[in-house]
Design a protein around this motif. Structure first.
Motif, PDB file in Angstrom:
ATOM      1  N   ASP A 116     -32.076 -13.584  -8.335  1.00 32.71           N
ATOM      2  CA  ASP A 116     -32.513 -13.991  -9.675  1.00 32.71           C
ATOM      3  C   ASP A 116     -33.058 -12.819 -10.474  1.00 32.71           C
ATOM      4  O   ASP A 116     -33.061 -12.847 -11.708  1.00 32.71           O
ATOM      5  N   ALA A 117     -33.560 -11.796  -9.800  1.00 28.86           N
ATOM      6  CA  ALA A 117     -34.078 -10.603 -10.468  1.00 28.86           C
ATOM      7  C   ALA A 117     -34.231  -9.501  -9.431  1.00 28.86           C
ATOM      8  O   ALA A 117     -34.153  -9.748  -8.213  1.00 28.86           O
ATOM      9  N   ILE A 118     -34.458  -8.279  -9.924  1.00 34.31           N
ATOM     10  CA  ILE A 118     -34.604  -7.102  -9.066  1.00 34.31           C
ATOM     11  C   ILE A 118     -35.877  -6.371  -9.456  1.00 34.31           C
ATOM     12  O   ILE A 118     -36.110  -6.110 -10.644  1.00 34.31           O
ATOM     13  N   LEU A 119     -36.698  -6.049  -8.466  1.00 30.96           N
ATOM     14  CA  LEU A 119     -37.861  -5.182  -8.686  1.00 30.96           C
ATOM     15  C   LEU A 119     -37.545  -3.839  -8.047  1.00 30.96           C
ATOM     16  O   LEU A 119     -37.335  -3.750  -6.839  1.00 30.96           O
ATOM     17  N   PHE A 120     -37.517  -2.797  -8.874  1.00 31.31           N
ATOM     18  CA  PHE A 120     -37.096  -1.466  -8.438  1.00 31.31           C
ATOM     19  C   PHE A 120     -38.293  -0.524  -8.449  1.00 31.31           C
ATOM     20  O   PHE A 120     -39.163  -0.622  -9.316  1.00 31.31           O
ATOM     21  N   GLY A 121     -38.329   0.405  -7.490  1.00 29.69           N
ATOM     22  CA  GLY A 121     -39.417   1.365  -7.412  1.00 29.69           C
ATOM     23  C   GLY A 121     -39.123   2.646  -8.171  1.00 29.69           C
ATOM     24  O   GLY A 121     -39.398   2.765  -9.366  1.00 29.69           O
ATOM     25  N   ALA A 122     -38.543   3.616  -7.502  1.00 25.63           N
ATOM     26  CA  ALA A 122     -38.200   4.890  -8.132  1.00 25.63           C
ATOM     27  C   ALA A 122     -37.166   5.581  -7.256  1.00 25.63           C
ATOM     28  O   ALA A 122     -37.134   5.372  -6.037  1.00 25.63           O
ATOM     29  N   VAL A 123     -36.335   6.414  -7.853  1.00 28.99           N
ATOM     30  CA  VAL A 123     -35.285   7.067  -7.099  1.00 28.99           C
ATOM     31  C   VAL A 123     -35.373   8.570  -7.288  1.00 28.99           C
ATOM     32  O   VAL A 123     -35.728   9.062  -8.358  1.00 28.99           O
ATOM     33  N   GLY A 124     -35.082   9.302  -6.210  1.00 29.85           N
ATOM     34  CA  GLY A 124     -35.054  10.757  -6.265  1.00 29.85           C
ATOM     35  C   GLY A 124     -35.909  11.385  -5.184  1.00 29.85           C
ATOM     36  O   GLY A 124     -37.015  10.918  -4.897  1.00 29.85           O
ATOM     37  N   TRP A 125     -35.358  12.443  -4.580  1.00 31.15           N
ATOM     38  CA  TRP A 125     -36.088  13.172  -3.552  1.00 31.15           C
ATOM     39  C   TRP A 125     -35.548  14.595  -3.509  1.00 31.15           C
ATOM     40  O   TRP A 125     -34.356  14.812  -3.771  1.00 31.15           O
ATOM     41  N   PRO A 126     -36.381  15.588  -3.208  1.00 28.50           N
ATOM     42  CA  PRO A 126     -35.945  16.989  -3.301  1.00 28.50           C
ATOM     43  C   PRO A 126     -34.754  17.355  -2.421  1.00 28.50           C
ATOM     44  O   PRO A 126     -34.085  18.361  -2.704  1.00 28.50           O
ATOM     45  N   THR A 127     -34.471  16.594  -1.382  1.00 25.57           N
ATOM     46  CA  THR A 127     -33.394  16.955  -0.469  1.00 25.57           C
ATOM     47  C   THR A 127     -31.999  16.618  -0.998  1.00 25.57           C
ATOM     48  O   THR A 127     -31.000  17.063  -0.421  1.00 25.57           O
ATOM     49  N   VAL A 128     -31.923  15.832  -2.082  1.00 28.54           N
ATOM     50  CA  VAL A 128     -30.635  15.417  -2.632  1.00 28.54           C
ATOM     51  C   VAL A 128     -30.667  15.650  -4.145  1.00 28.54           C
ATOM     52  O   VAL A 128     -31.653  15.314  -4.796  1.00 28.54           O
ATOM     53  N   PRO A 129     -29.602  16.234  -4.736  1.00 31.07           N
ATOM     54  CA  PRO A 129     -29.586  16.461  -6.179  1.00 31.07           C
ATOM     55  C   PRO A 129     -29.834  15.173  -6.966  1.00 31.07           C
ATOM     56  O   PRO A 129     -29.341  14.100  -6.604  1.00 31.07           O
ATOM     57  N   ASP A 130     -30.572  15.296  -8.057  1.00 33.64           N
ATOM     58  CA  ASP A 130     -30.976  14.118  -8.831  1.00 33.64           C
ATOM     59  C   ASP A 130     -29.800  13.335  -9.386  1.00 33.64           C
ATOM     60  O   ASP A 130     -29.859  12.097  -9.475  1.00 33.64           O
ATOM     61  N   HIS A 131     -28.727  14.028  -9.782  1.00 33.10           N
ATOM     62  CA  HIS A 131     -27.608  13.287 -10.361  1.00 33.10           C
ATOM     63  C   HIS A 131     -26.917  12.413  -9.323  1.00 33.10           C
ATOM     64  O   HIS A 131     -26.337  11.374  -9.659  1.00 33.10           O
ATOM     65  N   ILE A 132     -27.009  12.793  -8.064  1.00 31.65           N
ATOM     66  CA  ILE A 132     -26.430  11.964  -6.999  1.00 31.65           C
ATOM     67  C   ILE A 132     -27.286  10.725  -6.772  1.00 31.65           C
ATOM     68  O   ILE A 132     -26.776   9.598  -6.672  1.00 31.65           O
ATOM     69  N   THR A 133     -28.604  10.916  -6.690  1.00 29.54           N
ATOM     70  CA  THR A 133     -29.473   9.768  -6.431  1.00 29.54           C
ATOM     71  C   THR A 133     -29.475   8.804  -7.611  1.00 29.54           C
ATOM     72  O   THR A 133     -29.430   7.579  -7.425  1.00 29.54           O
ATOM     73  N   LEU A 134     -29.509   9.332  -8.834  1.00 30.39           N
ATOM     74  CA  LEU A 134     -29.578   8.462 -10.003  1.00 30.39           C
ATOM     75  C   LEU A 134     -28.280   7.686 -10.203  1.00 30.39           C
ATOM     76  O   LEU A 134     -28.287   6.458 -10.357  1.00 30.39           O
ATOM     77  N   TRP A 135     -27.151   8.393 -10.197  1.00 27.11           N
ATOM     78  CA  TRP A 135     -25.879   7.717 -10.397  1.00 27.11           C
ATOM     79  C   TRP A 135     -25.479   6.876  -9.189  1.00 27.11           C
ATOM     80  O   TRP A 135     -24.739   5.900  -9.320  1.00 27.11           O
ATOM     81  N   GLY A 136     -26.003   7.240  -8.025  1.00 29.30           N
ATOM     82  CA  GLY A 136     -25.637   6.489  -6.824  1.00 29.30           C
ATOM     83  C   GLY A 136     -26.387   5.184  -6.668  1.00 29.30           C
ATOM     84  O   GLY A 136     -25.957   4.310  -5.907  1.00 29.30           O
ATOM     85  N   LEU A 137     -27.499   5.019  -7.389  1.00 25.75           N
ATOM     86  CA  LEU A 137     -28.284   3.805  -7.203  1.00 25.75           C
ATOM     87  C   LEU A 137     -28.686   3.180  -8.544  1.00 25.75           C
ATOM     88  O   LEU A 137     -28.111   2.180  -8.957  1.00 25.75           O
ATOM     89  N   ARG A 138     -29.654   3.760  -9.231  1.00 28.93           N
ATOM     90  CA  ARG A 138     -30.171   3.077 -10.413  1.00 28.93           C
ATOM     91  C   ARG A 138     -29.101   2.858 -11.483  1.00 28.93           C
ATOM     92  O   ARG A 138     -28.921   1.739 -11.983  1.00 28.93           O
ATOM     93  N   LEU A 139     -28.379   3.911 -11.856  1.00 29.91           N
ATOM     94  CA  LEU A 139     -27.353   3.750 -12.874  1.00 29.91           C
ATOM     95  C   LEU A 139     -26.183   2.917 -12.370  1.00 29.91           C
ATOM     96  O   LEU A 139     -25.552   2.196 -13.145  1.00 29.91           O
ATOM     97  N   ALA A 140     -25.922   2.988 -11.073  1.00 33.35           N
ATOM     98  CA  ALA A 140     -24.868   2.154 -10.505  1.00 33.35           C
ATOM     99  C   ALA A 140     -25.218   0.678 -10.657  1.00 33.35           C
ATOM    100  O   ALA A 140     -24.338  -0.161 -10.928  1.00 33.35           O
ATOM    101  N   VAL A 141     -26.480   0.344 -10.487  1.00 31.44           N
ATOM    102  CA  VAL A 141     -26.916  -1.042 -10.651  1.00 31.44           C
ATOM    103  C   VAL A 141     -26.884  -1.440 -12.126  1.00 31.44           C
ATOM    104  O   VAL A 141     -26.358  -2.495 -12.497  1.00 31.44           O
ATOM    105  N   CYS A 142     -27.439  -0.597 -12.991  1.00 28.21           N
ATOM    106  CA  CYS A 142     -27.483  -0.924 -14.415  1.00 28.21           C
ATOM    107  C   CYS A 142     -26.091  -1.132 -15.000  1.00 28.21           C
ATOM    108  O   CYS A 142     -25.833  -2.118 -15.711  1.00 28.21           O
ATOM    109  N   GLN A 143     -25.183  -0.208 -14.709  1.00 27.27           N
ATOM    110  CA  GLN A 143     -23.840  -0.339 -15.252  1.00 27.27           C
ATOM    111  C   GLN A 143     -23.034  -1.412 -14.535  1.00 27.27           C
ATOM    112  O   GLN A 143     -22.299  -2.176 -15.161  1.00 27.27           O
TER     113      GLN A 143
END
Length: 355
Positions: free
Chosen positions: A70-97
């Motif tokens: 019914d809804a999603i509660l999201f925390g935060a994405v990103g960690w120094p070991t993985v480039p930010d564009h991979i983490t963002l597009w792989g999860l948050r933006l993947a969900v939004c789009q």
């Protein structure tokens, strides 16, 4: 009658795990005191740790799993070991789009007890909302990199902003409808059509056409650089600000900083037609520098949960949660990002007591 809601919890990375857990505790206390709703939590371990194990931020069938919620509660994405564009597009933006959460709502709220860099902010009754087009524009993901084999600095990157008439119209109508619910019925349109003569001119044209259907709503069109100045110099003139994906991303962070801290900022990624679940998240990021120390500010997530309760049809309970947050802040229970020394646990206990 108690209404049951299935909620996906995606803490993801860094302080996201701490603020989501804190919010679940506060919501549990709220539903015990006001048993008009019940939240059935479904926890998903997606994020950087999942990526390091599986080579992707979420499973292939992840969106199908989320569609049953019914809804999603999201925390935060990103960690120094993985480039930010991979983490963002792989999860948050993947969900939004993937779930077509095309309307991003970011309130700018000045809370009692929280210092602001704006002079006399609390006496000026400042309160506005940034409505962000959340599916296209500058973050469409169209483009690529090529010519990496050329000698020297020969590689070329192309990043295309995509503006569609349908995408512009739906976010603008959303903004106008929201303005009709506020004390001041005004929509400020952010543009850069003097320099971006195709996409933003289309944006302007659609805004003018949509505005004609809302004669009861005051309007203005402001270039994005002038709007950044207006946020600081004349914020009392704002009510609903509608902007493209990139412009609203930057301006909403500016507004949150003016209100005291990004740690206070809430947001909703909405599918207004409710064809898929909407996602609610703080905007402060994963904050690797303080992750695991128990000092993260959970207020932005609490207030995002209040937006979630509004969306699920529980405005009274959402209002109680907001009031409890303000009571705790007014009593100087503040984390260090807003000038205090409280821990995450301290804030949870204060808000729970205020409920």
């Amino acid at each position: 009658m108690t209404k049951l809601h299935k909620i996906a919890a995606i803490p993801a990375d860094g302080v996201g795990t701490e603020v989501v857990e804190a919010t679940k505790q506060v919501l549990s206390a709220l539903q015990e005191r006001h048993p008009t709703f019940e939240l059935e939590w479904h926890d998903f371990d997606w994020g950087t740790a999942y990526y390091e194990q599986h080579g992707r931020m979420m499973p292939e069938e992840g969106l199908d799993e989320l569609r049953t919620m019914d809804a999603i509660l999201f925390g935060a994405v990103g960690w120094p070991t993985v480039p930010d564009h991979i983490t963002l597009w792989g999860l948050r933006l993947a969900v939004c789009q993937g779930l077509d959460q095309w309307a991003n709502v970011r309130p700018v709220t000045f809370h009692p007890g929280v210092p602001s860099p704006i002079v006399d902010a609390h006496e000026r009754e400042l309160d506005w909302v940034v409505v962000r087009e959340n599916s296209e524009g500058e973050y469409s993901g169209f483009g690529g990199r090529n010519f990496a084999g050329r000698e020297g600095a020969g590689e070329v990157a192309v990043q295309s902003a995509v503006f569609t008439e349908a995408g512009c119209e739906r976010i603008m109508r959303f903004a106008f409808d929201l303005a009709r619910t506020r004390d001041r019925r005004k929509v400020s349109c952010v543009t850069k059509s003097n320099a971006q003569q195709y996409g933003m001119v289309l944006w302007d044209d659609v805004f003018a056409r949509v505005a004609a259907d809302y004669p009861d709503v005051e309007t203005e069109k402001v270039l994005v650089d002038a709007m950044a100045a207006k946020f600081v110099l004349r914020p009392e003139d704002l009510s609903v600000v509608v902007a493209s994906n990139l412009h609203a991303d930057i301006l909403s962070d500016l507004g949150s900083a003016m209100a005291g801290s990004l740690g206070l900022a809430s947001s909703a990624n909405l599918n207004p037609e409710r064809r898929s679940p909407s996602m609610f998240e703080p905007v402060h990021g994963s904050a690797p520098d303080i992750a695991g120390q128990g000092v993260a500010n959970p207020v932005g997530t609490f207030l995002s949960a209040a937006l979630m309760l509004d969306h699920l049809g529980h405005p009274d309970e959402a209002g109680r949660l907001r009031e409890a947050v303000d009571k705790a802040l007014a009593a100087d229970v503040r984390t260090r990002d807003i000038g205090g020394g409280a821990t995450t646990r301290d804030v949870v206990e204060a808000v729970t007591a205020a409920l």
